[in-house]
Design an enzyme around this catalytic site. Structure first.
Site, PDB file in Angstrom:
ATOM      1  N   GLU A  24       0.627  -0.914  -0.060  1.00 17.79           N
ATOM      2  CA  GLU A  24      -0.113  -0.303  -0.279  1.00 17.79           C
ATOM      3  C   GLU A  24       0.542   0.993  -0.370  1.00 17.79           C
ATOM      4  OE1 GLU A  24      -3.110   0.043   2.813  1.00 17.79           O
ATOM      5  OE2 GLU A  24      -3.748  -1.923   2.499  1.00 17.79           O
ATOM      6  N   GLU A  67      -8.416   1.478  -4.422  1.00 18.03           N
ATOM      7  CA  GLU A  67      -9.685   0.984  -3.465  1.00 18.03           C
ATOM      8  C   GLU A  67     -10.356   2.549  -2.715  1.00 18.03           C
ATOM      9  OE1 GLU A  67      -8.894  -1.268  -0.612  1.00 18.03           O
ATOM     10  OE2 GLU A  67     -10.343  -1.173   0.274  1.00 18.03           O
TER      11      GLU A  67
HETATM   12  O1  KIV Z   1      -6.183  -7.376   1.896  1.00 23.73           O
HETATM   13  C1  KIV Z   1      -7.245  -7.656   1.000  1.00 23.73           C
HETATM   14  O2  KIV Z   1      -7.898  -7.607   0.720  1.00 23.73           O
HETATM   15  C2  KIV Z   1      -7.115  -5.734   0.305  1.00 23.73           C
HETATM   16  C3  KIV Z   1      -7.907  -6.105  -1.118  1.00 23.73           C
HETATM   17  C4  KIV Z   1      -9.043  -5.358  -1.247  1.00 23.73           C
HETATM   18  C5  KIV Z   1      -6.782  -5.084  -2.436  1.00 23.73           C
HETATM   19  O3  KIV Z   1      -6.136  -5.453  -0.309  1.00 23.73           O
END
Ligand code: KIV
Length: 403
Positions: free
Chosen positions: A224, A291
């Site tokens: 991220e 997201e």
């Molecule tokens: O951890 C997860 O499920 C994610 C998705 C929402 C992309 O990062």
């Protein structure tokens, strides 16, 4: 008479988005043609010659299809034709490649999907990604033919019941990734880098990404963050590990964002996010998760970057979509975010099934005679005879099996 798959005479897109391919055998010198249809476009035709004399018509139902080696695929189909009543051709790679998988044949022949193949899908057929955290989940996801299985840090929420993803660590993600990999999926397996596993130093980040690959078997990692994470991202890429970016509503930033809020709603924030996306793409991410952003921003970023965007709550214009396994299948609490479409209600079905099991146990209806093991009557009689004198308990009648 032997039947072989020979020339594909027609192909049409069916309303549900898959394709139907009619395969007709012609002549004494048989020409094998595999035609792939993706949304009204014949992508490629591969021709091979086989010296099989046959006359038959075979109808093969398919979904969208790509694979790596049409000749190998065709040979494999012919070798196993008795076992294929229904073929499922699955998207795995670039437009010029094919794969075939049977819904019946237990050993899929589809080729393993790689990070470069996902990158090459920019602007092509939409990419489907779903999370999975264990062996059965990965088997199910892979049978469904998804392109990418993400061992997401959402495992914290949906499996471990934690309120945020901040509580899950690298050891747990390694463990879940190993479980997923035991399913040997054709889908690309991407492991999430949990919070603090890539925030301390580039060296620490490479070590952690390396653990996901070496111990977990991940084929790529996701992390991220935008430009702030470029040095770490570069270090992981330099270690030859493909990286998927993730920007927008990044759950690991929940406290910094002041909650789980849609991001990029103001012009400044949206502009910053576009810059982040460009930077991640230019740095070498093979794809980027978007997201929790407005659909217009999802569309703009998708147009602005050279790598596929995979959206979750980012509107319909992204190059692919991702959802959490438990959300898609209705395995959660029943209340889902706006962007989730539950395609099943497995939690309700599971509760109903367990209620029936409980009722059968309580009524004595389970297990039945057919669900029990037996010994021959003589042995049962001998057993009963041997203990009837010493046992204080009432015993079944001699000559019959114990209940
Ligand atoms: O951890 C997860 O499920 C994610 C998705 C929402 C992309 O990062």
């Amino acid at each position: 008479m032997s039947v072989t798959f020979t020339s594909v005479r027609s192909a049409e897109v069916n309303p549900s988005g898959g394709t139907k391919v009619v395969v007709v055998v012609v002549g004494t010198v048989v020409v094998v043609v595999v035609v792939v249809v993706v949304v009204d476009v014949v992508v490629e035709v591969v021709v091979d010659m086989l010296d099989v004399v046959v006359a038959a018509t075979v109808v093969v139902e398919t979904s969208i299809t790509f694979s790596s080696d049409a000749h190998a695929v065709t040979t494999r189909i012919n070798a196993n034709k008795d076992r294929f009543t229904s073929l499922k051709l699955l998207p795995v790679a670039s437009k010029s490649k094919y794969a075939v998988r049977s819904t019946k044949y237990p050993y899929p022949v589809a080729k393993k999907i790689t990070a470069p193949e996902i990158k090459a899908r920019k602007g092509g057929p939409k990419i489907t990604m779903v999370t999975a955290y264990d062996y059965p989940g990965a088997v199910i996801a892979d049978r469904a033919g998804v392109d990418i299985i993400l061992v997401g840090d959402s495992v914290a929420n949906v499996v471990h019941g934690m309120p945020t993803t901040l509580e899950i660590g690298i050891d747990e993600i390694v463990l879940h990734t190993r479980a997923v990999k035991r399913a040997n999926p054709n889908a690309l397996v991407v492991a999430d880098m949990p919070w603090l596993s890539f925030h301390i130093s580039a060296e620490d980040s490479v070590r952690n990404a390396g653990r996901l690959v070496r111990e977990g078997g991940a084929e790529a990692v996701k992390l991220e963050g935008g430009r702030k994470r470029l040095p770490v991202l570069q270090a992981i890429l330099d270690a030859e590990i493909p990286v998927m970016g993730h920007i927008g509503l990044t759950p690991q930033s929940v406290h910094a964002m002041g909650g789980f809020k849609v991001q990029g709603k103001a012009v400044d924030a949206a502009t910053e996010m576009i810059e982040d996306a460009r930077a991640l793409s230019e740095a070498g991410c093979f794809s980027i998760v978007l997201e929790g952003v407005p659909d217009i921003l999802g569309e703009i970023i998708t147009k602005e970057v050279d790598v596929p965007t995979i959206g979750i709550g980012a509107g319909p214009s992204t190059d692919g979509q991702v959802l959490v396994f438990h959300d898609v299948l209705g395995l959660g609490s029943g209340s889902y975010p706006k962007f989730v479409r539950p395609y099943a209600d497995l939690a309700d079905q599971a509760v109903a099934a367990l209620e029936r099991f409980k009722a059968d146990v309580e009524s004595g209806n389970f297990p039945s005679d057919a669900e029990s093991y037996h010994v021959p009557d003589e042995i049962a009689a001998e057993l009963l005879k041997g203990i009837q004198d010493v046992s204080p308990h009432p015993l079944p009648a001699p000559g019959g099996n114990p209940p």
